[in-house]
Design a protein around this motif. Structure first.
Motif, PDB file in Angstrom:
ATOM      1  N   ALA A 170       0.843  -1.185   0.000  1.00  6.64           N
ATOM      2  CA  ALA A 170       0.000   0.000   0.000  1.00  6.64           C
ATOM      3  C   ALA A 170       0.878   1.234   0.000  1.00  6.64           C
ATOM      4  O   ALA A 170       1.810   1.330   0.769  1.00  6.64           O
ATOM      5  CB  ALA A 170      -0.911  -0.008   1.212  1.00  6.64           C
ATOM      6  N   GLY A 171       0.595   2.149  -0.895  1.00  7.80           N
ATOM      7  CA  GLY A 171       1.443   3.329  -1.002  1.00  7.80           C
ATOM      8  C   GLY A 171       0.893   4.530  -0.278  1.00  7.80           C
ATOM      9  O   GLY A 171       1.627   5.380   0.182  1.00  7.80           O
ATOM     10  N   GLU A 172      -0.425   4.545  -0.162  1.00  6.96           N
ATOM     11  CA  GLU A 172      -1.073   5.720   0.401  1.00  6.96           C
ATOM     12  C   GLU A 172      -1.054   5.679   1.921  1.00  6.96           C
ATOM     13  O   GLU A 172      -1.141   4.613   2.515  1.00  6.96           O
ATOM     14  CB  GLU A 172      -2.531   5.704  -0.052  1.00  6.96           C
ATOM     15  CG  GLU A 172      -2.950   6.890  -0.872  1.00  6.96           C
ATOM     16  CD  GLU A 172      -4.424   6.762  -1.201  1.00  6.96           C
ATOM     17  OE1 GLU A 172      -5.201   7.583  -0.701  1.00  6.96           O
ATOM     18  OE2 GLU A 172      -4.787   5.812  -1.920  1.00  6.96           O
ATOM     19  N   ASP A 173      -1.003   6.854   2.528  1.00  8.45           N
ATOM     20  CA  ASP A 173      -1.114   6.937   3.981  1.00  8.45           C
ATOM     21  C   ASP A 173      -2.587   7.121   4.331  1.00  8.45           C
ATOM     22  O   ASP A 173      -3.066   8.232   4.493  1.00  8.45           O
ATOM     23  CB  ASP A 173      -0.263   8.110   4.479  1.00  8.45           C
ATOM     24  CG  ASP A 173      -0.341   8.282   5.996  1.00  8.45           C
ATOM     25  OD1 ASP A 173      -1.053   7.477   6.632  1.00  8.45           O
ATOM     26  OD2 ASP A 173       0.297   9.200   6.512  1.00  8.45           O
ATOM     27  N   ARG A 174      -3.287   6.004   4.430  1.00  4.50           N
ATOM     28  CA  ARG A 174      -4.721   6.072   4.695  1.00  4.50           C
ATOM     29  C   ARG A 174      -4.983   6.485   6.135  1.00  4.50           C
ATOM     30  O   ARG A 174      -6.002   7.089   6.448  1.00  4.50           O
ATOM     31  CB  ARG A 174      -5.382   4.690   4.446  1.00  4.50           C
ATOM     32  CG  ARG A 174      -5.179   4.113   3.063  1.00  4.50           C
ATOM     33  CD  ARG A 174      -6.063   4.734   2.016  1.00  4.50           C
ATOM     34  NE  ARG A 174      -7.470   4.857   2.357  1.00  4.50           N
ATOM     35  CZ  ARG A 174      -8.414   3.980   2.000  1.00  4.50           C
ATOM     36  NH1 ARG A 174      -8.108   2.910   1.317  1.00  4.50           N
ATOM     37  NH2 ARG A 174      -9.687   4.199   2.325  1.00  4.50           N
ATOM     38  N   LEU A 175      -4.072   6.105   7.031  1.00  5.13           N
ATOM     39  CA  LEU A 175      -4.279   6.388   8.461  1.00  5.13           C
ATOM     40  C   LEU A 175      -4.292   7.891   8.733  1.00  5.13           C
ATOM     41  O   LEU A 175      -5.235   8.417   9.330  1.00  5.13           O
ATOM     42  CB  LEU A 175      -3.179   5.698   9.275  1.00  5.13           C
ATOM     43  CG  LEU A 175      -3.256   5.865  10.792  1.00  5.13           C
ATOM     44  CD1 LEU A 175      -4.558   5.299  11.356  1.00  5.13           C
ATOM     45  CD2 LEU A 175      -2.071   5.190  11.475  1.00  5.13           C
ATOM     46  N   SER A 176      -3.252   8.585   8.267  1.00  7.80           N
ATOM     47  CA  SER A 176      -3.163  10.028   8.535  1.00  7.80           C
ATOM     48  C   SER A 176      -4.290  10.800   7.863  1.00  7.80           C
ATOM     49  O   SER A 176      -4.582  11.930   8.249  1.00  7.80           O
ATOM     50  CB  SER A 176      -1.818  10.575   8.067  1.00  7.80           C
ATOM     51  OG  SER A 176      -0.764   9.908   8.724  1.00  7.80           O
ATOM     52  N   LEU A 178      -7.389   9.994   7.917  1.00  9.77           N
ATOM     53  CA  LEU A 178      -8.641   9.893   8.678  1.00  9.77           C
ATOM     54  C   LEU A 178      -8.871  11.182   9.467  1.00  9.77           C
ATOM     55  O   LEU A 178      -7.929  11.863   9.857  1.00  9.77           O
ATOM     56  CB  LEU A 178      -8.588   8.705   9.647  1.00  9.77           C
ATOM     57  CG  LEU A 178      -8.555   7.307   9.016  1.00  9.77           C
ATOM     58  CD1 LEU A 178      -8.364   6.250  10.091  1.00  9.77           C
ATOM     59  CD2 LEU A 178      -9.830   7.032   8.229  1.00  9.77           C
ATOM     60  N   PRO A 179     -10.140  11.509   9.717  1.00  5.48           N
ATOM     61  CA  PRO A 179     -10.411  12.726  10.500  1.00  5.48           C
ATOM     62  C   PRO A 179      -9.934  12.594  11.961  1.00  5.48           C
ATOM     63  O   PRO A 179      -9.802  11.483  12.473  1.00  5.48           O
ATOM     64  CB  PRO A 179     -11.932  12.874  10.438  1.00  5.48           C
ATOM     65  CG  PRO A 179     -12.463  11.584   9.938  1.00  5.48           C
ATOM     66  CD  PRO A 179     -11.359  10.861   9.237  1.00  5.48           C
ATOM     67  N   LEU A 233       5.386  10.932  14.794  1.00  6.12           N
ATOM     68  CA  LEU A 233       5.221  10.244  13.506  1.00  6.12           C
ATOM     69  C   LEU A 233       5.375  11.201  12.329  1.00  6.12           C
ATOM     70  O   LEU A 233       6.111  10.936  11.386  1.00  6.12           O
ATOM     71  CB  LEU A 233       3.853   9.556  13.439  1.00  6.12           C
ATOM     72  CG  LEU A 233       3.656   8.332  14.333  1.00  6.12           C
ATOM     73  CD1 LEU A 233       2.215   7.855  14.271  1.00  6.12           C
ATOM     74  CD2 LEU A 233       4.608   7.212  13.936  1.00  6.12           C
ATOM     75  N   SER A 234       4.632  12.306  12.395  1.00 15.81           N
ATOM     76  CA  SER A 234       4.690  13.327  11.338  1.00 15.81           C
ATOM     77  C   SER A 234       3.933  14.550  11.857  1.00 15.81           C
ATOM     78  O   SER A 234       3.206  14.451  12.849  1.00 15.81           O
ATOM     79  CB  SER A 234       4.050  12.817  10.051  1.00 15.81           C
ATOM     80  OG  SER A 234       2.644  12.918  10.137  1.00 15.81           O
ATOM     81  N   TRP A 275       0.445  14.359  13.095  1.00 17.95           N
ATOM     82  CA  TRP A 275       0.207  13.715  14.387  1.00 17.95           C
ATOM     83  C   TRP A 275       0.644  14.563  15.574  1.00 17.95           C
ATOM     84  O   TRP A 275       0.503  14.148  16.727  1.00 17.95           O
ATOM     85  CB  TRP A 275       0.937  12.368  14.428  1.00 17.95           C
ATOM     86  CG  TRP A 275       0.328  11.378  13.504  1.00 17.95           C
ATOM     87  CD1 TRP A 275       0.541  11.278  12.155  1.00 17.95           C
ATOM     88  CD2 TRP A 275      -0.638  10.377  13.825  1.00 17.95           C
ATOM     89  NE1 TRP A 275      -0.226  10.267  11.633  1.00 17.95           N
ATOM     90  CE2 TRP A 275      -0.958   9.700  12.636  1.00 17.95           C
ATOM     91  CE3 TRP A 275      -1.266   9.992  15.021  1.00 17.95           C
ATOM     92  CZ2 TRP A 275      -1.881   8.655  12.599  1.00 17.95           C
ATOM     93  CZ3 TRP A 275      -2.174   8.953  14.992  1.00 17.95           C
ATOM     94  CH2 TRP A 275      -2.468   8.289  13.790  1.00 17.95           C
TER      95      TRP A 275
END
Lengths: 157, 186
Positions: free
Chosen positions: A20-26, A28-29, A52-53, A56
Motif C-alpha cells: 500500500a502506497g497511500e497513507d490512509r491512516l493520517s 482519517l479525520p 510520527l509526522s 500527528w
C-alpha cells in the motif's frame, strides 16, 4: 509532456508494489484518530505518536481521557490541560509517588474546569516500618511497576 | 425499473409497500445494490436510522455516493452478521470497569471479520462506518488499527501505514524535549 506523465506513473506505481502506497491512516479525520489513540496502551503511548509526522503533532491533545502514571509532573499536566485545543475531559487519572500538596494544586483548578467525568488521584506514599516492606514484596510479585498501573494504561508486553 | 411518479395512487402504494418491507436497499458509489435488514441498519447506523425514520429511503436503492461497493458489501455483511449474533454476557459486563471507558472488546466474530480485510479494505470500512455513524463498527475497526500500532516503534508504525516523516531534525528534537516525559522509557 509524455515524459512527465511517465514519471508520475512510475512514482505512483512504486509504493503500490510494496503493498500500500497511500497513507490512509493520517488521512482519517481527527475524531477517528482519537478513537484509535484511546485504544493504545495509555496516554504516554498516545503522546508518542506525535513524532510520527506533523499531522500527528497534536492529535493526542484531543484525547477526552488522560491517564498520567507517575509522569509528567504537575506543571506539565497543567500545561496539557490548559492547551487551547484541550477538549472536555470525561476522565482524568493521575498517579504520583510521594508528592507534596503543590503537585496536585498545579493542575487541579484547571482540571476542574475541563472535567465533566471522573477524577482519580492517587498519591503513593511509602508507609513506615513493616507495611512498606510488605508493599515492596507485593510489587515484586506483580512484576515491574504493576502497582502503579491502571487497567487502561498497561504497558506494551 | 421505472417508477410511475405521475400517479399519486401508485406512489402511495409504493410507499406503503416500502414501509412494510423489512429490508432496505443501498446503492454504492459504483451503482451496485445491497439489501440489508431494516432493523439492523437502523440499530447499527445513526445515519441510516435517520433516513429510515425520515422516509428518505429509496426502494430502488438509496444512494450512498461516498461508499464503494466493496466497503458497502462489508457494511451490509457486518449488519447481517450482527443481526444474527447474540451479544455475549462477557461483552456486556466488560464495559463496567473501574475508571475505564465503556469500550467493548470486539467479539470473536468481529475480530475475524476485520482480520480478513486487506489494508485498503480496512480503511475503506473505517471511513464507511464513520460516514454512516456506525459506532460499533467504528469501534471494531479502530480497535484493529490500534492493534496494528501497538508495541511498534515510530519507524515501524510509519512503515506499516506509509506515514511520511516530514519533520525536520530540529522539530523532532523539539518534540522529544517538550514531551520527554512520554519518551523517558524508550
Amino acid at each position: 509532456m509524455a515524459q512527465t506523465g511517465g514519471e508520475i506513473a512510475a512514482k505512483r506505481s512504486k509504493p503500490s508494489e510494496d503493498g500500500a502506497g497511500e497513507d490512509r491512516l493520517s488521512a482519517l479525520p481527527d475524531d477517528v484518530l482519537v478513537l484509535i489513540l484511546l485504544r493504545l496502551d495509555g496516554t504516554a503511548t498516545a503522546v508518542r505518536t506525535s513524532i510520527l509526522s506533523p499531522r500527528w503533532r497534536r492529535v493526542w491533545a484531543l484525547l477526552p481521557e488522560l491517564h498520567f502514571d507517575l509522569v509528567p509532573d504537575g506543571h506539565r499536566i497543567r500545561e496539557i490541560l490548559d492547551a487551547p485545543e484541550a477538549p472536555v475531559l470525561r476522565c482524568i487519572s493521575v498517579t504520583t509517588k510521594d508528592a507534596g500538596p503543590g503537585s496536585a494544586a498545579a493542575w487541579l483548578p484547571i482540571a476542574a474546569r475541563r472535567l465533566i467525568g471522573s477524577l482519580v488521584y492517587r498519591n503513593m506514599v511509602p508507609g513506615n516500618d513493616g507495611e512498606e516492606e510488605e508493599e515492596e514484596k507485593r510489587r515484586e510479585r506483580q512484576g515491574a511497576d504493576a502497582k502503579f498501573s491502571y487497567p487502561v494504561s498497561r504497558r506494551p508486553p | 425499473m421505472e417508477v410511475d411518479k405521475g400517479k399519486g395512487e401508485a406512489e402511495e402504494t409504493r410507499k406503503v409497500a416500502e414501509a412494510d418491507r423489512d429490508t432496505v436497499t443501498l446503492k454504492s458509489s459504483d451503482g451496485k445494490l445491497f439489501e440489508v435488514s431494516k432493523e439492523a441498519a437502523a440499530r447499527l447506523s445513526t445515519v441510516l436510522a435517520g433516513m429510515i425514520a425520515g422516509g428518505s429511503i429509496d426502494d430502488n436503492g438509496t444512494d450512498l455516493k461516498q461508499i464503494g461497493s466493496e466497503a458497502l458489501e462489508n457494511v451490509v455483511d457486518y449488519c447481517n452478521k450482527h443481526a444474527n449474533s447474540i451479544p455475549s454476557a462477557a461483552l456486556i459486563s466488560s464495559s463496567i470497569s473501574f475508571n475505564t471507558a465503556p469500550f467493548k472488546e470486539p467479539e470473536e466474530w468481529e475480530r475475524k471479520f476485520v482480520d480478513r480485510l486487506s489494508h485498503d479494505a480496512l480503511f475503506d470500512l473505517v471511513e464507511a462506518a464513520n460516514f454512516l455513524g456506525m459506532e460499533r463498527l467504528l469501534d471494531v475497526t479502530c480497535h484493529k488499527i490500534s492493534e496494528m500500532m501497538k508495541g511498534k516503534s515510530p519507524d515501524q508504525i510509519r512503515e506499516v501505514f506509509n506515514i511520511k516523516n516530514d519533520y525536520t531534525k530540529e522539530e523532532l528534537e523539539e518534540i522529544r524535549q517538550e514531551l520527554a516525559w512520554a519518551f523517558y522509557d524508550d
